[in-house]
Scaffold this motif. Sequence first.
Motif, mmCIF file in Angstrom:
data_model
loop_
_atom_site.group_PDB
_atom_site.id
_atom_site.type_symbol
_atom_site.label_atom_id
_atom_site.label_comp_id
_atom_site.label_asym_id
_atom_site.label_seq_id
_atom_site.Cartn_x
_atom_site.Cartn_y
_atom_site.Cartn_z
ATOM 1 N N VAL A 77 31.183 50.447 39.846
ATOM 2 C CA VAL A 77 32.583 50.864 40.002
ATOM 3 C C VAL A 77 32.700 52.379 40.093
ATOM 4 O O VAL A 77 33.693 52.902 40.613
ATOM 5 C CB VAL A 77 33.453 50.324 38.848
ATOM 6 C CG1 VAL A 77 33.460 48.809 38.838
ATOM 7 C CG2 VAL A 77 32.983 50.869 37.498
ATOM 8 N N LEU A 78 31.688 53.108 39.580
ATOM 9 C CA LEU A 78 31.724 54.571 39.628
ATOM 10 C C LEU A 78 31.095 55.135 40.901
ATOM 11 O O LEU A 78 31.133 56.347 41.122
ATOM 12 C CB LEU A 78 30.992 55.157 38.419
ATOM 13 C CG LEU A 78 31.719 55.053 37.071
ATOM 14 C CD1 LEU A 78 30.774 55.403 35.937
ATOM 15 C CD2 LEU A 78 32.940 55.950 37.049
ATOM 16 N N SER A 79 30.526 54.289 41.727
ATOM 17 C CA SER A 79 29.830 54.770 42.921
ATOM 18 C C SER A 79 30.761 55.499 43.882
ATOM 19 O O SER A 79 30.324 56.366 44.639
ATOM 20 C CB SER A 79 29.164 53.586 43.643
ATOM 21 O OG SER A 79 30.136 52.624 44.019
ATOM 22 N N GLY A 80 32.042 55.184 43.842
ATOM 23 C CA GLY A 80 32.985 55.870 44.722
ATOM 24 C C GLY A 80 33.709 57.023 44.081
ATOM 25 O O GLY A 80 34.619 57.606 44.671
ATOM 26 N N ALA A 186 40.632 50.942 39.745
ATOM 27 C CA ALA A 186 41.980 51.263 40.212
ATOM 28 C C ALA A 186 42.125 52.720 40.629
ATOM 29 O O ALA A 186 42.912 53.036 41.538
ATOM 30 C CB ALA A 186 42.997 50.928 39.118
ATOM 31 N N PHE A 187 41.364 53.619 39.988
ATOM 32 C CA PHE A 187 41.526 55.053 40.256
ATOM 33 C C PHE A 187 40.162 55.704 40.533
ATOM 34 O O PHE A 187 39.638 56.475 39.704
ATOM 35 C CB PHE A 187 42.215 55.747 39.076
ATOM 36 C CG PHE A 187 43.563 55.187 38.744
ATOM 37 C CD1 PHE A 187 44.675 55.518 39.507
ATOM 38 C CD2 PHE A 187 43.729 54.307 37.675
ATOM 39 C CE1 PHE A 187 45.929 55.000 39.206
ATOM 40 C CE2 PHE A 187 44.972 53.783 37.369
ATOM 41 C CZ PHE A 187 46.068 54.117 38.140
ATOM 42 N N PRO A 188 39.574 55.423 41.679
ATOM 43 C CA PRO A 188 38.278 56.034 42.010
ATOM 44 C C PRO A 188 38.376 57.538 42.238
ATOM 45 O O PRO A 188 37.355 58.231 42.205
ATOM 46 C CB PRO A 188 37.867 55.312 43.296
ATOM 47 C CG PRO A 188 39.152 54.848 43.903
ATOM 48 C CD PRO A 188 40.047 54.518 42.746
ATOM 49 N N ASP A 196 40.076 60.632 31.376
ATOM 50 C CA ASP A 196 41.145 59.774 31.907
ATOM 51 C C ASP A 196 40.954 58.325 31.453
ATOM 52 O O ASP A 196 41.920 57.641 31.096
ATOM 53 C CB ASP A 196 41.163 59.839 33.437
ATOM 54 C CG ASP A 196 41.642 61.192 33.949
ATOM 55 O OD1 ASP A 196 42.237 61.945 33.153
ATOM 56 O OD2 ASP A 196 41.403 61.491 35.130
ATOM 57 N N CYS A 197 39.708 57.863 31.445
ATOM 58 C CA CYS A 197 39.427 56.489 31.044
ATOM 59 C C CYS A 197 39.781 56.260 29.574
ATOM 60 O O CYS A 197 40.407 55.241 29.218
ATOM 61 C CB CYS A 197 37.963 56.170 31.297
ATOM 62 S SG CYS A 197 37.475 54.496 30.871
ATOM 63 N N LEU A 198 39.383 57.184 28.701
ATOM 64 C CA LEU A 198 39.695 57.059 27.277
ATOM 65 C C LEU A 198 41.202 57.060 27.041
ATOM 66 O O LEU A 198 41.717 56.307 26.195
ATOM 67 C CB LEU A 198 39.032 58.184 26.488
ATOM 68 C CG LEU A 198 37.510 58.105 26.349
ATOM 69 C CD1 LEU A 198 36.959 59.402 25.781
ATOM 70 C CD2 LEU A 198 37.106 56.935 25.461
ATOM 71 N N ASN A 199 41.926 57.919 27.766
ATOM 72 C CA ASN A 199 43.381 57.951 27.626
ATOM 73 C C ASN A 199 44.010 56.636 28.102
ATOM 74 O O ASN A 199 44.979 56.157 27.523
ATOM 75 C CB ASN A 199 43.962 59.128 28.410
ATOM 76 C CG ASN A 199 43.969 60.421 27.610
ATOM 77 O OD1 ASN A 199 44.903 60.720 26.871
ATOM 78 N ND2 ASN A 199 42.893 61.194 27.752
#
Length: 360
Positions: A77-80, A186-188, A196-199
């Motif tokens: 999911v982090l590849s983009g 959702a937010f690449p 941002d992920c922790l928030n």
Amino acid sequence: MIELALAFTDKDGSYSEHAAAALASVFRNTSSELQVHILHDDSLLEENRNKLAQLAADFKHPIHFYPVTLPVEMMDVLSGTGSIDRWTWGSLYRLLLPAVVPAERVIYLDCDVMVNMDITELWEINLNGGYLGAIHDQGIHGIAEVVAVQGLNPETYFNSGVLLFDLNAIRQHVTWFEEMLNFFRAFPGTSMPDQDCLNHVFGGNCLLLDQRFNWFYVPGAEMDLQQKIVHFAGDMKCWDPLSPGYVLYQDNLRLTPWSKEPVLPAPIKRSTVRKARHLLMKRKTRKHSPRKPSSRHRSEREQSERVVMRKRRKASRHSRYSRHKSATGSGSKSRILTMRRSSRRKHAMYIQGFSSGIYL
């Protein structure tokens, strides 16, 4: 016992050094016993790992190392997400703390912080059932619109450089990891993936703490570094020579195996000191006269001419002495008297000439 965690990628060996300075700043200011957890990947060399272990041993604190590999589904999911190249994969290791570190709660610190207080005060804060305690991001005014687009509240948006995790509470929230994956899907285009992920996942149940636990350094501004955890979150890091935190950073680094203390010169022998002092006094009392050029700088022809002239002068002196000896005898007393008469005669001639106005 305080549980303390750091996470980093150490591509060129510099971040293990920065981590050591951050740990030293904690060790020297904290009276409580600590247990250190280091999340890392295969970029951490054995030499640097041993240095970190030595640092913890010097301060009598246990330390544990956790080789981390991001789960395949997270990598997918982090590849983009292009911003990963800026922040490195190591910045995401903190997201895995509930799954990796076997503790009930933990304080997480970035490597670009200098702790100038006893973190026992932070450790003893009651989260009242919250997933974590954090500090409101002091740079939110520049990114408020960006985080709002991602469904995050700028009023409660926190910085991820200093965090107090309640790991047990997070583990009870069994969908925490899947929610992280959903955020990246959702937010690449997220510009700060871990923060941002922790928030997104924990921001709704987060206790905002006093700013002195994550005090941002502002370039050009005068600031008091005492009784704070100072975070050099911008481009000017504490290890930069122009940073106001550089002196503090070096002061902490000297307590680590990366210490760059200058090597002191060997002691000078007393005999050497006496000899130097004697030469100095001799130089001061010596009369200075124009130095003649060294003979090795003269041409061979000039040297040969000087040798001939010296021989001629010597022969001339010998001839005059021979004539004088034949006229006055061989006794040394007669020669001395003759020389004295000559001197008196020259003196009388000089006085006569001066009185007649020749030398005026």
